[in-house]
Motif scaffolding. Structure first.
Motif, short mmCIF file in Angstrom:
data_model
loop_
_atom_site.label_atom_id
_atom_site.label_comp_id
_atom_site.label_asym_id
_atom_site.label_seq_id
_atom_site.Cartn_x
_atom_site.Cartn_y
_atom_site.Cartn_z
N GLY A 126 3.46 5.77 5.02
CA GLY A 126 3.47 6.12 3.61
C GLY A 126 3.59 4.94 2.66
N HIS A 127 4.07 3.80 3.15
CA HIS A 127 4.27 2.62 2.30
C HIS A 127 4.45 1.42 3.22
CE1 HIS A 127 6.83 -0.04 -0.35
NE2 HIS A 127 5.83 0.26 -1.16
N PHE A 128 3.64 0.39 3.03
CA PHE A 128 3.80 -0.81 3.85
C PHE A 128 3.24 -2.02 3.12
CE2 PHE A 128 -0.23 1.11 5.02
CZ PHE A 128 -1.11 0.06 5.19
N GLY A 129 3.74 -3.19 3.53
CA GLY A 129 3.30 -4.44 2.93
C GLY A 129 2.02 -4.95 3.56
N ILE A 130 1.23 -5.67 2.77
CA ILE A 130 0.00 -6.30 3.25
C ILE A 130 -0.01 -7.75 2.78
CG2 ILE A 130 -1.32 -4.16 3.36
CD1 ILE A 130 -2.67 -5.00 0.69
N ILE A 138 0.86 -1.18 0.00
CA ILE A 138 0.00 0.00 0.00
C ILE A 138 0.90 1.23 0.00
CG2 ILE A 138 -1.59 1.40 1.39
CD1 ILE A 138 -3.06 -1.11 2.10
N GLY A 139 0.59 2.15 -0.89
CA GLY A 139 1.24 3.46 -0.93
C GLY A 139 0.21 4.50 -0.55
N VAL A 140 0.59 5.45 0.27
CA VAL A 140 -0.34 6.47 0.75
C VAL A 140 -0.03 7.79 0.04
CG1 VAL A 140 -1.23 7.67 2.77
CG2 VAL A 140 -0.44 5.29 2.97
N VAL A 141 -0.98 8.22 -0.80
CA VAL A 141 -0.77 9.38 -1.65
C VAL A 141 -2.13 10.07 -1.87
CG1 VAL A 141 -0.01 10.14 -3.95
CG2 VAL A 141 1.18 8.26 -2.82
N SER A 142 -2.14 11.39 -1.92
CA SER A 142 -3.39 12.11 -2.18
C SER A 142 -3.97 11.69 -3.54
CB SER A 142 -3.17 13.62 -2.14
OG SER A 142 -2.34 14.02 -3.21
N ALA A 143 -5.29 11.75 -3.66
CA ALA A 143 -5.96 11.27 -4.87
C ALA A 143 -5.53 12.02 -6.12
CB ALA A 143 -7.47 11.37 -4.69
N ASN A 144 -5.33 13.33 -6.03
CA ASN A 144 -4.92 14.05 -7.24
C ASN A 144 -3.52 13.64 -7.68
OD1 ASN A 144 -3.64 15.51 -5.17
ND2 ASN A 144 -3.95 17.48 -6.18
N GLY A 193 -5.79 3.94 11.39
CA GLY A 193 -5.01 4.70 10.42
C GLY A 193 -3.51 4.71 10.68
N TYR A 194 -3.09 4.16 11.82
CA TYR A 194 -1.67 4.22 12.17
C TYR A 194 -0.73 3.67 11.10
CZ TYR A 194 2.61 4.11 14.83
OH TYR A 194 3.90 4.30 15.23
N PRO A 195 -0.97 2.47 10.51
CA PRO A 195 -0.02 1.95 9.52
C PRO A 195 0.15 2.87 8.31
CG PRO A 195 -1.67 0.28 10.06
CD PRO A 195 -2.06 1.55 10.76
N PHE A 196 -0.88 3.64 7.99
CA PHE A 196 -0.83 4.50 6.82
C PHE A 196 0.13 5.68 7.00
CE2 PHE A 196 -4.88 2.32 6.70
CZ PHE A 196 -4.94 1.87 5.39
N LEU A 242 -10.09 -6.25 6.93
CA LEU A 242 -8.65 -6.21 6.68
C LEU A 242 -7.87 -6.53 7.95
CD1 LEU A 242 -8.60 -2.98 4.50
CD2 LEU A 242 -8.47 -5.36 3.69
N SER A 243 -6.88 -7.39 7.84
CA SER A 243 -6.14 -7.81 9.03
C SER A 243 -5.41 -6.66 9.72
CB SER A 243 -5.15 -8.93 8.69
OG SER A 243 -4.11 -8.43 7.85
N PHE A 244 -4.99 -5.66 8.96
CA PHE A 244 -4.22 -4.56 9.56
C PHE A 244 -5.11 -3.45 10.12
CE2 PHE A 244 -4.49 -3.91 5.01
CZ PHE A 244 -4.82 -2.56 4.86
N THR A 245 -6.44 -3.56 9.97
CA THR A 245 -7.34 -2.57 10.56
C THR A 245 -8.37 -3.20 11.50
OG1 THR A 245 -8.86 -2.68 8.67
CG2 THR A 245 -7.16 -0.96 8.62
N ARG A 246 -8.63 -4.48 11.34
CA ARG A 246 -9.67 -5.16 12.13
C ARG A 246 -9.42 -5.01 13.62
NH1 ARG A 246 -8.58 -10.28 10.99
NH2 ARG A 246 -9.32 -10.00 8.86
N GLY A 247 -10.42 -4.52 14.34
CA GLY A 247 -10.33 -4.39 15.79
C GLY A 247 -9.40 -3.29 16.27
#
Length: 161
Positions: free
Chosen positions: A136-140, A22-28, A130-133, A120-125
């Motif tokens: 800016g870039h992380f594996g899933i 996952i890469g975290v970047v603004s939509a534009n 939003g912490y992993p985001f 999603l395993s990284f958000t469930r519970g």
């Protein structure tokens, strides 16, 4: 072939399977990358791009429409596959020369994360999901990738070699 069947028949690479990112970047900014067939993230840093290998998959998550104080979005906005080994500099101005990576994007629809938080395993519970985001870039996991791809209505083609 329906989307779920296509996802199930996805062919993994010879090294035991691709990685999913996952890469975290603004939509534009995501739209610019999709239009140009490249990935750029983390304020132009090379390290996140170098972690990815040819055949890996990248999903963009956009917290906002525009960087900084733009309108909140909180959605997955693009998905694509790393094309080659090349991480290269691209001069956007005389003072900003970020790194990029070639990506083959596939057609998709935006998917809001709100409906996926419990799946999603990284958000469930996670109260602070939003912490992993923030990195800016992380594996899933492959499973998380498939959940996101399905929510984005992506029919991942069989890619050989």
């Amino acid at each position: 072939m329906d989307t779920n069947e296509t996802l199930r028949t996805f062919e993994e690479t010879e090294n035991g399977g691709p990685s999913y990112w996952i890469g975290v970047v603004s939509a534009n900014h995501v739209q610019r990358g999709v239009g140009g067939g490249f990935a750029q993230m983390c304020h132009g840093k090379a390290a996140p791009l170098r972690r990815m290998q040819p055949g890996d998959w990248l999903v963009y998550y956009s917290p906002r429409m525009e960087i900084g104080e733009g309108e909140p979005l909180q959605a997955f906005t693009a998905i694509g596959r790393v094309m080659d080994d090349r991480v290269y500099e691209y001069a956007m101005s005389a003072t900003f020369v970020p790194y990029r990576r070639n990506i083959e994007y596939v057609p998709c629809q935006e998917a809001r994360i709100k409906g996926l938080l419990d799946r999603l395993s990284f958000t469930r519970g996670q109260r602070n999901w939003g912490y992993p985001f923030r990195t800016g870039h992380f594996g899933i996991s492959r499973e998380d990738f498939l959940i996101i791809a399905e929510a984005m209505h992506v029919a991942i083609p069989l890619l050989r070699g």
